[in-house]
Motif scaffolding. Sequence first.
Motif, PDB file in Angstrom:
ATOM      1  N   UNK A   1      29.417  46.652  59.258  1.00 18.90           N
ATOM      2  CA  UNK A   1      30.154  45.663  58.477  1.00 18.90           C
ATOM      3  C   UNK A   1      31.492  45.295  59.116  1.00 18.90           C
ATOM      4  N   UNK A   2      31.964  46.094  60.050  1.00 26.14           N
ATOM      5  CA  UNK A   2      33.234  45.780  60.710  1.00 26.14           C
ATOM      6  C   UNK A   2      33.140  44.474  61.493  1.00 26.14           C
TER       7      UNK A   2
ATOM      8  N   UNK B   1      33.482  49.351  52.788  1.00 27.36           N
ATOM      9  CA  UNK B   1      34.384  49.527  53.925  1.00 27.36           C
ATOM     10  C   UNK B   1      35.586  50.412  53.582  1.00 27.36           C
ATOM     11  N   UNK B   2      36.023  50.375  52.322  1.00 26.53           N
ATOM     12  CA  UNK B   2      37.262  51.070  51.943  1.00 26.53           C
ATOM     13  C   UNK B   2      37.035  52.483  51.423  1.00 26.53           C
TER      14      UNK B   2
ATOM     15  N   UNK C   1      40.375  49.991  42.672  1.00 30.19           N
ATOM     16  CA  UNK C   1      40.092  48.590  42.985  1.00 30.19           C
ATOM     17  C   UNK C   1      41.329  47.897  43.540  1.00 30.19           C
ATOM     18  N   UNK C   2      42.446  47.987  42.828  1.00 29.14           N
ATOM     19  CA  UNK C   2      43.644  47.237  43.213  1.00 29.14           C
ATOM     20  C   UNK C   2      44.265  47.751  44.511  1.00 29.14           C
ATOM     21  N   UNK C   3      44.258  49.063  44.709  1.00 32.34           N
ATOM     22  CA  UNK C   3      44.936  49.637  45.869  1.00 32.34           C
ATOM     23  C   UNK C   3      44.087  49.631  47.130  1.00 32.34           C
ATOM     24  N   UNK C   4      42.760  49.761  46.980  1.00 36.64           N
ATOM     25  CA  UNK C   4      41.938  49.988  48.167  1.00 36.64           C
ATOM     26  C   UNK C   4      40.859  48.934  48.402  1.00 36.64           C
TER      27      UNK C   4
ATOM     28  N   UNK D   1      27.806  55.605  56.544  1.00 34.67           N
ATOM     29  CA  UNK D   1      28.799  55.434  57.614  1.00 34.67           C
ATOM     30  C   UNK D   1      28.299  54.452  58.672  1.00 34.67           C
ATOM     31  N   UNK D   2      27.000  54.479  58.952  1.00 32.70           N
ATOM     32  CA  UNK D   2      26.430  53.530  59.914  1.00 32.70           C
ATOM     33  C   UNK D   2      26.582  52.099  59.408  1.00 32.70           C
ATOM     34  N   UNK D   3      26.373  51.895  58.109  1.00 35.35           N
ATOM     35  CA  UNK D   3      26.576  50.558  57.538  1.00 35.35           C
ATOM     36  C   UNK D   3      28.043  50.167  57.595  1.00 35.35           C
TER      37      UNK D   3
END
Length: 202
Positions: free
Chosen positions: A175-176, A82-83, A110-113, A169-171
Motif C-alpha cells: 500500500x505504500x 498503514x497506520x 482515528x484522529x491521531x493516527x 505487514x506484506x499488504x
Amino acid sequence: MIEGGIYEIFRDKKYASIYMFSTENVRGVVSSLDVRNKEILTVSASGDHIFNMLLMGAKNVEAYDINIYAKYFYYFKEAAIKALSYNEFLDFFFPKLFNFKPQVFDNKIFLDRILPNIKDESSKVFWSTLFNQYGGNRLYASSLFFSNRYSKNTYIECNDYLKNENNYKALQEKLQTFEYKFYWVDIFNDLTNIPNKKYDII
C-alpha cells in the motif's frame, strides 16, 4: 442514515450504506483466479477484494462502485492498515467490552493516527466531520454501515490480509506505493466513467 437509522440499499442509490468487510469468502474467490501480474477491475465495496488481490500479486487493481461512500471507506481502511499494527487494526474494527459496553472505532486512534494517513481530501473531510460530530461508537453502530456482520474469526478466515501478521505487514508494504483508482458508476446502466482499456480480470 446515522440519525434516522435507515439503511440505503437500493440499486439506484448513489449514497448507500457501507459494507465494513466483505460478506463473501474473498479468499475463495481470489485463490480460484490467477491474479499475479494481472490488470484487474473490481467492485470497491469494503475494499477487501482490492486488498486481497494486491496481496496475491496483482499488477494493478482499479475499482468501481455505485456508492460514493465506498470510495471514502476505502481511503479510511487503507489509512488504518498503514497506520496500525495487525492487533491494533483488529481491536479498532471489532468491538471489545468495557464496563459491559462495546468499545469500537476509538476516536483518539482515528484522529491521531488514521486521519493524518487518509490521502484523499474529500474522504478526510467526510470522516473527520462524522467522527467529530457523532463519535466512533455511535458511527460504528449506525445505519451508515450494514448490520449484517459476521464474527471477527469469520472475517479473518475469509481474508488473506487478515489471516496473520505477516500477510498484514506484506499488504502494508504494497500500500505504500499503490495508487487507488475509483470510478463512480452503475455498471448495469452506464460505463462512460470507466476508461476504454483492457483488463485481464473483471
